[in-house]
Design a protein around this motif. Structure first.
Motif, PDB file in Angstrom:
ATOM      1  N   VAL A 287     144.870  68.212  51.554  1.00 41.95           N
ATOM      2  CA  VAL A 287     145.838  67.748  52.533  1.00 41.95           C
ATOM      3  C   VAL A 287     145.920  66.231  52.408  1.00 41.95           C
ATOM      4  O   VAL A 287     144.912  65.577  52.155  1.00 41.95           O
TER       5      VAL A 287
ATOM      6  N   ALA B  62     147.082  62.711  54.281  1.00 43.68           N
ATOM      7  CA  ALA B  62     147.450  62.092  55.558  1.00 43.68           C
ATOM      8  C   ALA B  62     147.562  60.595  55.351  1.00 43.68           C
ATOM      9  O   ALA B  62     146.940  60.034  54.453  1.00 43.68           O
ATOM     10  N   GLY B  63     148.378  59.975  56.180  1.00 42.94           N
ATOM     11  CA  GLY B  63     148.541  58.535  56.113  1.00 42.94           C
ATOM     12  C   GLY B  63     149.511  58.114  55.041  1.00 42.94           C
ATOM     13  O   GLY B  63     150.146  58.962  54.421  1.00 42.94           O
TER      14      GLY B  63
ATOM     15  N   PHE C 189     148.341  55.009  57.586  1.00 49.71           N
ATOM     16  CA  PHE C 189     148.453  54.932  59.031  1.00 49.71           C
ATOM     17  C   PHE C 189     148.795  53.526  59.480  1.00 49.71           C
ATOM     18  O   PHE C 189     148.225  52.556  59.010  1.00 49.71           O
TER      19      PHE C 189
ATOM     20  N   ALA D 277     149.942  52.963  65.453  1.00 47.76           N
ATOM     21  CA  ALA D 277     149.953  54.110  66.358  1.00 47.76           C
ATOM     22  C   ALA D 277     150.199  55.421  65.626  1.00 47.76           C
ATOM     23  O   ALA D 277     149.698  56.455  66.022  1.00 47.76           O
ATOM     24  N   SER D 278     150.991  55.358  64.548  1.00 46.79           N
ATOM     25  CA  SER D 278     151.325  56.619  63.908  1.00 46.79           C
ATOM     26  C   SER D 278     151.204  56.469  62.411  1.00 46.79           C
ATOM     27  O   SER D 278     151.019  55.375  61.885  1.00 46.79           O
ATOM     28  N   GLY D 279     151.303  57.598  61.738  1.00 47.55           N
ATOM     29  CA  GLY D 279     151.216  57.579  60.297  1.00 47.55           C
ATOM     30  C   GLY D 279     152.325  58.382  59.702  1.00 47.55           C
ATOM     31  O   GLY D 279     153.123  58.988  60.404  1.00 47.55           O
ATOM     32  N   ALA D 280     152.365  58.368  58.386  1.00 48.47           N
ATOM     33  CA  ALA D 280     153.312  59.240  57.701  1.00 48.47           C
ATOM     34  C   ALA D 280     152.912  60.680  58.027  1.00 48.47           C
ATOM     35  O   ALA D 280     151.749  60.946  58.296  1.00 48.47           O
ATOM     36  N   PRO D 281     153.876  61.592  58.014  1.00 45.05           N
ATOM     37  CA  PRO D 281     153.517  62.969  58.349  1.00 45.05           C
ATOM     38  C   PRO D 281     152.431  63.503  57.420  1.00 45.05           C
ATOM     39  O   PRO D 281     152.491  63.306  56.197  1.00 45.05           O
ATOM     40  N   ALA D 282     151.443  64.139  58.005  1.00 46.75           N
ATOM     41  CA  ALA D 282     150.406  64.763  57.189  1.00 46.75           C
ATOM     42  C   ALA D 282     151.011  65.944  56.453  1.00 46.75           C
ATOM     43  O   ALA D 282     151.896  66.613  56.982  1.00 46.75           O
ATOM     44  N   ARG D 283     150.546  66.195  55.241  1.00 48.69           N
ATOM     45  CA  ARG D 283     151.175  67.238  54.436  1.00 48.69           C
ATOM     46  C   ARG D 283     150.126  67.988  53.638  1.00 48.69           C
ATOM     47  O   ARG D 283     149.251  67.379  53.020  1.00 48.69           O
TER      48      ARG D 283
ATOM     49  N   LEU E 281     140.685  60.892  62.441  1.00 52.38           N
ATOM     50  CA  LEU E 281     140.919  62.255  61.970  1.00 52.38           C
ATOM     51  C   LEU E 281     139.994  63.263  62.638  1.00 52.38           C
ATOM     52  O   LEU E 281     140.155  64.471  62.467  1.00 52.38           O
TER      53      LEU E 281
ATOM     54  N   PRO F 138     142.986  67.396  60.009  1.00 49.73           N
ATOM     55  CA  PRO F 138     143.817  67.871  58.894  1.00 49.73           C
ATOM     56  C   PRO F 138     143.117  68.962  58.101  1.00 49.73           C
ATOM     57  O   PRO F 138     143.747  69.856  57.559  1.00 49.73           O
TER      58      PRO F 138
END
Lengths: 617, 348
Positions: free
Chosen positions: B88, B90-91, B93, B96-102, B296, B312
């Motif tokens: 997976v 993630a980031g 980051f 406050a937010s990050g790129a969508p985790a995938r 996380l 994640p």
């Protein structure tokens, strides 16, 4: 990624990609998704769900098509209408997970699923569409098949779907061939019930759907509130600037204009001048009333007793007795006169008639000819009093509608009766008292019904469409009354007589269920959310019930016998004027009624300030 | 000190897997706790931008145990097992937010095996047990036969299934770690990676041994989320008298501040990276993990192994488990596939 799949550009590019002979549904412009087969979204022959393609979208009311195959290779076409669309995140379990997903910590996939209510299966082998089958938007001929438009011999435009395509109704279910009557429910003010009823009439009379019957078809509209029906014969000025509305009329195959043939009637004013009692419109409105003779001859007295009287059986007995006497009196009176003679004395006004009745029903009366029966058959003092109380209560409101010879002679030039000479007749009773309104509706409808019953002929009579709002007032759920009897008669037998009821009310739950049950077309505008949950609206289905609470003016949900799901339609802004300010420059197509009021005014009220002032109002 | 709880739900065991009686210091000799700093004190890293992270994980499932008889009459154990590995991402980051985790769907591998202890069975006949393929709708599940040497018990086959999964995980981590723009996290020690990239970190949820001495351990309860211990160096095991390799850099960090009813060691995790890295690079990795992992860490509401099992990763595990297929369905398919030839034999 987020391009609009319905944009023409996108459509073209998709077509370019699809090579000749490429039948892959994924490349199809109409492709929308795949049939689902999960535990909670299992496909059935009556409804199934669709995983909506992330590049496309499906919205409520979209018409879709799936082709599924039997094991022997035969193809089954399943058609339906989207009645729910849901978006979910997969991979999340908790409410707060959506925040984690946004933070980028929790991977989740957003999926959109649409539920489809099946409208048609061709051929009729009821198997579910197989999970994984591609679902496409039904357009053109496929859409017509899905909504049974292809099977309609005579089609009536009901309005436009959200997609901008016309929605049709089967005329055979409206004109009495296979069904009849329309019932419209909705909150006053926002539901646009009367506007929609008028729109249907417009489609019927101006859209050419009636064909040969149009010449003899009639519509009778009771205008019970406001004055928005008093300008049906005038085009709407606002439409010139409203390109969308004009386009809508064109799509619907209707001219954007006014009703071609309309007559307006209003009750005669109080006083001795035969002038119509109307508001903002004077010209082209004829006054109507009944003569004393007609009142007696046609047993109209019963329509003065319309309340849901629980003791009506007793009072009704007296009413029946008096009715019979009045009929006899009419027979015995001098023919040709509007007056009647009772005991040899001429009765020339309604008040005199009421007095005469009282003196004859009074149990203590010394008159030899007593009307309340004799001996054991005579009504009790209490019943007679109740009868008189009601008659006296009604008299001041109705008296000016029942006139003697002197008045009628003055109106001779224009006539005093409501004649259905034009295609559309508007009877404006909105200025009348409640009791008088019921009297007029009851009396007029009974006359029409009786006229049609007596008309001999093997052929089906040309249709008469009767538009009446506030049906709950005339045919309430509880109680019996003569006027309710007339309406019920129309609902149950009107189909064979060609009398079609287009009834409307705020709440169907307050109207006689048999009237609703006999309506082939059921229409709902904005509904009160609590009302929408009542059993009367079960035909809407759960999703449409909820939507009924959100409908905007101009949007209606229409259920008709052939289409198993109710459809949302939008009808364009009226192309006829609904108030004086909207009246366009174009004249009345030369078909307006002779200006009866003006004629009378000139002849009888030369110095009359009253009538003249009205014009300035 | 009053008694306090450990965070995991008991059916998952506990993160505290060490032997309290064992010597604190590992078999390879005492670690060097002064490689990074002279003072053994909390390190609060300042990491402005958190890098994207790739986390590798796998799931496994024993589908059915089996048994056969070798020609010589000795029992042969068998195990139908499935496993899947994936990653997976993630980031990166922001504040406050990050790129969508995938979940990297394209990297997911689902494998099925038939492990057996056929000691000599194939040697005698020269024929290995055939692969077993079962059809599930349009899909075909191929259980590839694989002989496990030196397996004399059924449990050894389960261990082999686990090892197969770990091998695949290591392989995937090696591939992914070639992308040095991301931090690659591997579940467990790094030992199994033969040629890890330079930005691979192993995180150890279950602490088998502490490596550092009691004095150093006292620092751990005082760490706050986002803080770590200094790096310490664990020398490689000695093989034939000489150290094989460069050993590992390791550090502890706190993934979550827990409520007072939890033992203060409950939210602590050990991490390690290759000892071959320049010290500065290893320290940067340590800093990044100290800032990243609390973010996380899972909430006890959604994960029974909170906070150690990263959010994640839990989602990846759920996805991988889903891809293994329905357990009951596979069991039934296996039953059918095995019953058919047996029945045919009976009725012949």
């Amino acid at each position: 990624m987020t391009r609009d799949p319905r944009s023409p550009r996108n459509r073209r590019s998709d077509r370019d990609h699809a090579g000749p002979g490429d039948e892959g549904p994924r490349h199809d412009d109409a492709h929308r998704g795949l049939v689902l087969g999960t535990e909670d979204a299992a496909a059935s022959p009556l409804g199934f769900s669709v995983l909506v393609d992330p590049e496309r979208y499906l919205e409520l009311d979209d018409v879709v098509h799936v082709r599924t195959a039997l094991p022997d290779g035969r193809a089954i076409d399943v058609f339906g209408v989207v009645d729910e669309v849901t978006a979910r995140q997969e991979g999340v379990t908790l409410t707060s997970d959506v925040a984690l997903t946004n933070e980028g910590v929790l991977p989740a996939q957003t999926v959109v699923a649409a539920h489809v209510a099946v409208t048609r299966v061709e051929p009729e082998i009821f198997v579910p569409p197989m999970p994984g089958r591609p679902v496409s938007l039904a357009q053109g001929a496929l859409r017509s098949t899905a909504l049974y438009f292809d099977a309609m011999q005579e089609r009536l435009p009901l309005g436009l779907a959200r997609s901008g395509e016309p929605v049709h109704g089967n005329l055979e279910f409206l004109d009495g061939t296979r069904g009849a009557h329309v019932n419209i429910s909705g909150v006053s003010g926002v539901a646009t019930k009367t506007s929609y009823a008028t729109f249907l009439l417009y489609a019927l009379f101006e859209g050419g759907v009636l064909g040969d019957r149009a010449a003899n078809a009639r519509a009778l509209i009771f205008n019970v509130k406001g004055e928005d029906l008093l300008f049906l014969d005038r085009p709407n000025r606002r439409l010139a600037a409203d390109r969308d509305a004009r386009a809508a009329y064109e799509t619907l195959g209707l001219p954007a204009g006014a009703f071609g043939s309309v007559a307006f009637f209003a009750p005669a004013r109080r006083g001795e001048l035969p002038l119509p009692d109307t508001g903002s419109r004077q010209e082209g409105v004829a006054a109507f009333c009944w003569t004393l003779r007609e009142f007696c001859e046609r047993s109209l007295i019963q329509f003065l007793f319309v309340d849901g009287d629980h003791d009506r059986s007793q009072v009704g007995y007296v009413v029946d007795a008096v009715e019979a006497r009045l009929r006899r009196i009419a027979r015995l009176s001098t023919p040709g006169s509007a007056d009647v003679e009772i005991d040899g004395v001429a009765v020339t006004t309604f008040d005199e008639l009421v007095d005469a009745i009282e003196s004859h029903v009074d149990p203590d009366s010394e008159l030899a000819d007593r009307w309340n029966g004799t001996g054991s058959g005579s009504a009790s003092v209490g019943t007679v009093r109740a009868f008189m109380r009601r008659l006296r209560a009604a008299a001041p409101h109705v008296g000016h509608l029942v006139r003697g010879e002197a008045f009628v002679r003055k109106a001779a030039a224009t006539g005093h009766a409501i004649a259905l000479d034009r295609q559309v007749t508007v009877v404006d009773i909105h200025r009348l008292h409640d009791r008088a309104q019921r009297f007029v509706v009851g009396a007029v409808l009974r006359e029409q019904l009786e006229a049609r019953e007596s008309r001999a002929g093997a052929e089906r009579p040309p249709p008469l469409f009767v538009v009446i709002d506030e049906l709950n007032k005339y045919a309430p759920r509880e109680g019996e009354s003569p006027i309710k009897g007339v309406l019920l008669d129309i609902a149950e037998r009107g189909r064979s007589l060609g009398v079609i009821l287009i009834g409307a009310q705020q709440t169907a739950s307050e109207v006689e269920p048999r009237i609703i049950a006999n309506s082939a077309f059921r229409v709902v505008g904005r509904l009160d959310t609590a009302e929408a949950q009542r059993g009367e609206y079960r035909f809407l289905g759960a999703a449409m019930r909820e939507r009924a609470g959100l409908l905007k003016p101009g949007s209606m949900i229409v259920a008709q016998p052939e289409i198993p799901v109710p459809l949302l339609v939008q009808f364009p802004h009226p192309s006829w004027a609904t108030r004086k300010q909207e009246v366009g420059e174009a004249a009345t197509n030369g078909t307006g009624t002779p200006d009866a009021a003006a004629v009378v005014e000139r002849r009888f009220a030369a110095p009359a300030a009253g009538g003249a002032r009205r014009f300035e109002d | 000190m009053p008694v306090r709880l450990l965070p995991w739900q008991p059916e998952y065991g506990t993160a505290m897997q060490f032997d309290a009686d064992a010597e604190a210091v590992a078999e390879a000799g005492p670690p060097d706790t002064t490689v990074e700093r002279g003072v053994w004190a909390p390190v609060t890293p300042e990491v402005r931008a958190l890098p994207p992270v790739l986390i590798v994980d796998g799931v496994r499932r024993a589908e059915a145990h089996a048994m056969d008889d070798a020609p010589d009459g000795t029992p042969v154990f068998g195990l139908f097992g499935s496993f899947a590995v994936g990653a997976v991402r993630a980031g990166p980051f922001g504040a406050a937010s990050g790129a969508p985790a995938r979940i990297l769907e394209e990297r997911i591998r689902v494998e099925r095996r038939y492990f057996h202890s056929g000691s000599g069975a194939d040697a005698v006949d020269g024929v290995a047990p055939p692969d077993l393929e079962v059809a599930a709708g349009r899909a075909r599940l191929a259980f590839r036969a694989e002989r496990v040497r030196r397996a004399s018990t059924a449990n050894a086959l389960v261990a082999r299934l686990n090892q197969s999964m770990l091998d695949e995980e290591a392989k995937l981590a090696e591939e992914l770690s070639r992308d040095e723009s991301a931090l690659t996290l591997v579940d467990g020690p790094l030992r199994s990676l033969r040629s890890p990239g330079r930005r691979v970190v192993g995180y150890i949820k279950r602490i088998q041994q502490w490596y550092v001495g009691r004095a150093e351990l006292e620092l751990l309860p005082t760490l706050r989320a986002g803080e770590r211990t200094p790096l310490f160096h664990v020398p490689a095991l000695e093989v034939n008298g000489s150290a094989a390799g460069d050993g590992r850099f390791s550090w502890f960090l706190r993934v979550a501040d827990l409520d007072v009813h939890f033992h203060p060691l409950g939210g602590v995790m050990r991490l390690e990276t290759s000892g071959a890295l320049p010290l500065a690079d290893a320290a940067r990795l340590a800093d990044e993990t100290a800032a990243l992992l609390p973010r996380l860490a899972s909430s006890p509401a959604r994960d029974p192994r909170a906070p150690h099992n990263l959010t994640p990763v839990a989602a990846l595990e759920a996805r991988l488990t889903h891809l293994l297929g329905d357990r009951l369905l596979i069991r039934r398919l296996l039953t059918q596939a095995i019953a058919r030839p047996v029945r045919e034999e009976v009725f012949r």
